[in-house]
Design a protein around this motif. Structure first.
Motif, PDB file in Angstrom:
ATOM      1  N   PRO A 176       5.204   2.738  -2.161  1.00 38.17           N
ATOM      2  CA  PRO A 176       4.576   1.459  -1.837  1.00 38.17           C
ATOM      3  C   PRO A 176       5.455   0.654  -0.882  1.00 38.17           C
TER       4      PRO A 176
ATOM      5  N   HIS B 221       0.848  -1.203   0.000  1.00 35.99           N
ATOM      6  CA  HIS B 221       0.000   0.000   0.000  1.00 35.99           C
ATOM      7  C   HIS B 221       0.878   1.245   0.000  1.00 35.99           C
TER       8      HIS B 221
ATOM      9  N   HIS C  53      -6.192   1.738  -5.034  1.00 37.09           N
ATOM     10  CA  HIS C  53      -6.184   0.714  -3.991  1.00 37.09           C
ATOM     11  C   HIS C  53      -7.528  -0.008  -3.967  1.00 37.09           C
TER      12      HIS C  53
ATOM     13  N   ILE D 169      -2.815  -1.958  -2.762  1.00 36.33           N
ATOM     14  CA  ILE D 169      -2.740  -1.503  -4.153  1.00 36.33           C
ATOM     15  C   ILE D 169      -3.430  -2.539  -5.037  1.00 36.33           C
TER      16      ILE D 169
END
Ligand SMILES: O=C(O)CCC(=O)C(=O)O
Length: 292
Positions: A222, A140, A186, A194
């Motif tokens: 990320p 994420h 996301h 993601i």
């Protein structure tokens, strides 16, 4: 500690920076001792209720919580920063060594962002079959846990382990340079993550670091937490800082100035006031915390 020009350039080009030995063991001790007291109080409560048969008082910080969780699943949860609102943790948010580093990246008007957690990542053998996306956080960007109206805000993540974070204990993996793409879509399934179709094809780096080191990340970088294959708990704290006055991405939770060159009197040093602000924020239920 101030960052060198080279470190600042690395952060600005890679989207992350690992700074070794920012906090001494002494500096971390009050926070660890406060967590130990919380764990002890909770263990005694569950023991009195007959839900635990053993207190494991002799186990060290790196193991006790896992031993108690093995006996009673109710032991999990309730240990996050905004749950117990401890004084040592409040002082830690304004730790001068952390703020010296934050100032190198954000300037001298700094606020503590309310997205702040303490994580006890349990050995995976204790949790097999029980997915926990707070402990094993999937890929994420941190901007995905902020509201969209903070897009223009620079919000920087400060992640610090309370034990050595290694490939075995479950450090983070980070995708370098990808932050330049901005927000990637996301999805909410399997934790806020993601969209697998959009996941960049970039070789991640392993963000291993010792206790007291700091992993700094851009909000578009990320990253994920890998699983803990060791037999100790991978304790860590993740905090965020932004420039005072910028949108925090959680305007319904308390942000507060931790350093100010122009108005030093604005810095919040009153632990009770911080508790009051969080208690009021927690009364309002049903707020959407993540973007998806
Ligand atoms: O602690 C971890 O393993 C992951 C933490 C994380 O993803 C975060 O702080 O945003």
């Amino acid at each position: 500690m101030r960052l060198t020009v080279e470190q600042i350039i690395t952060y600005q080009t890679e989207g992350y920076l690992i700074v070794p030995d920012v906090l001494s063991r002494e500096a971390l001790r009050p926070v660890i001792e406060e967590l130990e007291r919380e764990i002890d109080a909770r263990a005694r409560r569950l023991y009195a209720e007959g839900k635990l048969s053993e207190l494991h008082e002799d186990e060290p910080f790196e193991r006790r919580y896992a031993r108690l969780y093995d006996q009673c699943r109710e032991f999990a949860g309730g240990l996050d920063i905004a749950d117990y609102l401890g004084e040592a943790m409040f002082r830690h948010l304004g730790n001068e060594q952390l703020l010296d580093v934050a100032e190198c990246l954000l300037g001298s008007e700094l606020s503590c962002n309310p997205i702040q957690h303490v994580r006890a990542k349990l050995p995976s053998r204790s949790t097999s079959g029980e997915p926990d996306y707070f402990q094993n956080v999937p890929w994420h960007q941190d901007c995905a846990v902020t509201t969209q109206d903070s897009e223009a805000s620079e919000i920087i993540t400060f992640w610090m382990p309370l034990v050595d974070a290694t490939e075995e204990t479950g450090c983070m993996e980070i995708m370098p340079r990808v932050f330049k793409q901005g927000y990637i879509n996301h999805r909410a399934e399997g934790g806020t993550t993601i969209d697998p179709v959009k996941l960049p094809d970039v070789e991640p780096i392993l963000a291993a670091c010792t206790k007291g080191s700091l992993v700094i990340m851009n909000k578009y970088t990320p990253h994920r937490g890998i699983s803990n294959r060791s037999d100790i708990i991978r304790w860590s704290i993740d905090l965020r800082y932004h420039k005072t006055g910028a949108n925090s991405g959680r305007s319904f939770q308390p942000s507060f100035p931790v350093r100010s060159a122009s108005r030093p009197e604005s810095v919040l040093t009153d632990w009770a006031e911080w508790r009051r602000m969080w208690q009021a924020a927690k009364e309002v239920k049903g707020r959407k915390l993540h973007r998806v």
